[in-house]
Design an enzyme around this catalytic site. Structure first.
Site, PDB file in Angstrom:
ATOM      1  N   ASP A  23       0.751  -1.262  -0.024  1.00  0.00           N
ATOM      2  CA  ASP A  23       0.146  -0.079  -0.039  1.00  0.00           C
ATOM      3  C   ASP A  23       0.767   1.135  -0.007  1.00  0.00           C
ATOM      4  O   ASP A  23       1.671   1.204   0.823  1.00  0.00           O
ATOM      5  CB  ASP A  23      -0.708   0.042   1.400  1.00  0.00           C
ATOM      6  N   LYS A  80      -8.306   0.330  -5.058  1.00  0.00           N
ATOM      7  CA  LYS A  80      -9.390  -0.278  -4.426  1.00  0.00           C
ATOM      8  C   LYS A  80     -10.711   0.581  -5.104  1.00  0.00           C
ATOM      9  O   LYS A  80     -10.717   1.936  -4.887  1.00  0.00           O
ATOM     10  CB  LYS A  80      -9.270  -0.144  -2.807  1.00  0.00           C
ATOM     11  N   GLY A 152      -5.453  -3.074   8.632  1.00  0.00           N
ATOM     12  CA  GLY A 152      -4.940  -1.785   9.653  1.00  0.00           C
ATOM     13  C   GLY A 152      -4.909  -2.123  11.045  1.00  0.00           C
ATOM     14  O   GLY A 152      -4.732  -1.378  11.858  1.00  0.00           O
ATOM     15  N   ARG A 164      -6.145 -20.778   7.423  1.00  0.00           N
ATOM     16  CA  ARG A 164      -6.376 -21.945   8.094  1.00  0.00           C
ATOM     17  C   ARG A 164      -7.789 -22.560   7.438  1.00  0.00           C
ATOM     18  O   ARG A 164      -7.958 -23.766   7.250  1.00  0.00           O
ATOM     19  CB  ARG A 164      -6.153 -22.082   9.427  1.00  0.00           C
ATOM     20  N   GLY A 213      -3.147  -7.364   8.131  1.00  0.00           N
ATOM     21  CA  GLY A 213      -2.414  -7.470   9.487  1.00  0.00           C
ATOM     22  C   GLY A 213      -1.012  -8.026   9.347  1.00  0.00           C
ATOM     23  O   GLY A 213      -0.444  -7.996  10.266  1.00  0.00           O
ATOM     24  N   GLY A 234      -0.359  -3.860   3.842  1.00  0.00           N
ATOM     25  CA  GLY A 234      -1.071  -2.563   3.882  1.00  0.00           C
ATOM     26  C   GLY A 234      -0.389  -1.421   4.774  1.00  0.00           C
ATOM     27  O   GLY A 234       0.632  -0.791   4.244  1.00  0.00           O
ATOM     28  N   SER A 235      -0.865  -1.247   6.030  1.00  0.00           N
ATOM     29  CA  SER A 235      -0.212  -0.190   6.510  1.00  0.00           C
ATOM     30  C   SER A 235       1.085  -0.616   7.261  1.00  0.00           C
ATOM     31  O   SER A 235       1.786   0.420   7.632  1.00  0.00           O
ATOM     32  CB  SER A 235      -1.054  -0.001   8.037  1.00  0.00           C
TER      33      SER A 235
END
Lengths: 291, 188
Positions: A23, A80, A152, A164, A213, A234-235
């Site tokens: 990102d 997005k 996030g 999983r 995550g 992402g972040s």
């Protein structure tokens, strides 16, 4: 000459395998990502951690921002759109964005449907938490999948949960008789034909990345060990103390995920990771994965 | 016959499947020692910038360059071709530089312009070809044979036992190009 065929779309996704998609919110960040070895960047106005913190309606990024990022790098640029927002998707396609992420990180636009992605030349990636959701997105024409995780948060537990669950469901599907498969399709809310295809292949028919995550090289390696074809970060990069170093380390960890000595080396001295959130402390209505 | 497929990033599985179907032993190459005992090497599609950075940071550039210079038969597809090319017209870097062609990166434009088509290849006939943000071959050196063209632009070239394609044979069921490559590697 045929453009926008399913093979051209899914084949493009195959080229991302083993790689990291990052990102970015500025052309400078995009260049850092490219130099670190990202296989693509996701052009955004705000990273998920900020969307979560600031609240309000999260929408497609400003086309100007997306165009600046497209000009800044030679690698593919994704962007997005809101779930079900056909018009945002058409705008992104017109901009020449290479992949559209119909994403739960933005505020959903259609309470009933996702986009009919077969109608587009641009390929789509969609998030999924389980096999049923994966099959529905494939039925709508998604050319690539990713776990939803919980974007996030800097907490990989939900991405692991989704991977999983998917692995377990595919393993069970492989053993099923035709009669069992039809009942399973009903349980999952999945089209029978797509389950049959997955049963025959023994895996998903498209590339499946981990997302939501991932914050450290070890997180990326973990997701690869669980069978993800690559990772979205992402972040995790630009909310950390040393984005350049962390980005490079995550790229190496994604390829050499089964080399613990190398993982130890690249994990060293990366500075502070992004601040993390415990999933249990997030109010249920603020979780993005149920969108 | 043992063929290595460079496996730092990209469409590795597809090449391994195609080669395996033809009876070759296809192995991923991620470390210098994986290069031992290879009769040939495939550089797959992916992102050339990402692949090169991974190669540089994992100590693979010099062992691979040595193998290429010593004449290991090699097939480069798309990004793999960019890594082999002597010149990249629109990018400041140059990678292995062993194949005497100039390529333009992402010459077909963005993903919405990616396409599939049929390409006529010398000795093989019509071959299905998938072009994904494909490079274009803009100049061909004197020792390089053009084996296939699409709309008057070379898409498949050969220089001795080096093969470079701007398209992705590994994304189709057609195995003839891989078969031809294996013949260059010395397969009967």
């Amino acid at each position: 000459m045929q453009k926008g065929t399913y093979r051209v779309k899914t084949g493009f996704a195959e080229m991302f395998k083993g790689g990291v998609i990052m990102d970015v919110t500025t052309p400078e960040q995009a260049q850092i990502a490219e130099e670190a070895g990202a296989v693509a960047v996701m052009a955004l106005e705000r990273v998920p951690a900020d969307i979560r913190a600031q609240g309000g309606v999260a929408r497609m990024a400003d086309p100007k921002r997306i165009k600046e990022i497209m000009r800044a790098v030679s690698i593919p640029v994704m962007a997005k759109c809101r779930i079900g927002h056909i018009a945002e998707a058409r705008i992104l396609e017109a901009l020449g964005v290479d992949f559209v992420d119909e994403s739960e990180v933005l505020t959903p636009a259609d309470p009933f449907h996702h986009i009919d992605k077969w109608q587009f030349k641009v390929p789509f990636v969609c998030g999924c938490r389980d096999l049923g959701e994966a099959c529905r997105r494939l039925a709508e024409g998604a050319a690539m999948l990713r776990t939803k995780g919980e974007a996030g948060t800097g907490n990989v537990v939900e991405a692991v949960r989704h991977m999983r669950i998917l692995n377990d469901q595919i393993r069970r599907l492989k053993e099923m008789s035709r009669a069992e498969l039809v009942t399973y399709a009903k349980e999952l809310g999945a089209p029978v034909e797509i389950l049959e295809m997955i049963q025959e292949l023994g895996r998903l028919p498209v590339v499946n990345f981990a997302a939501g995550g991932v914050a450290t090289p070890a997180d990326a390696a973990l997701m690869r060990m669980l069978g993800a074809d690559g990772v979205f970060v992402g972040s995790g990069i630009f909310k950390s103390e040393n984005p350049e170093k962390r980005a490079r380390a995550i790229v190496l960890a994604c390829t050499y995920y089964d080399d613990p000595e190398l993982l130890a080396k690249v994990s060293e001295d990366l500075g502070e990771a992004m601040p993390g959130l415990e999933i249990e402390k997030i109010p249920e209505q603020a979780l993005m994965q149920y969108r | 016959m043992r063929i290595g497929v460079l496996a730092v990033q990209g469409a590795v599985r597809e090449h391994i499947l195609s080669l395996t179907r033809l009876g070759a032993e296809a192995v991923p190459v991620r470390n210098p020692e994986d290069l031992r005992g290879l009769a040939g090497l495939v550089l797959p599609g992916g992102e050339s910038t990402a692949q090169w950075r991974l190669l540089s940071r994992s100590g693979l550039v010099e062992p691979l360059r040595k193998a290429l210079v010593e004449g290991l038969p090699t097939l480069g597809t798309c990004a793999g071709l960019v890594l082999l090319a002597k010149e990249i017209t629109n990018w400041p870097e140059r990678y292995f530089g062993v194949l005497d062609v100039a390529v333009e990166r992402n010459a077909t434009g963005r993903q919405v312009d990616s396409f599939e088509a049929t390409v006529s290849v010398d000795g093989l006939g019509e071959v299905p070809a998938v072009f994904i943000r494909a490079p274009a071959i803009r100049r061909v050196g004197p020792g390089v044979k053009v084996l296939g063209e699409y709309e008057n632009v070379p898409v498949l070239v050969q220089q001795g036992t080096l093969l470079g394609a701007t398209f992705h044979p590994e994304l189709t069921e057609d195995l003839r190009l891989h078969e031809f490559f294996l013949s260059l590697c010395g397969k009967e």
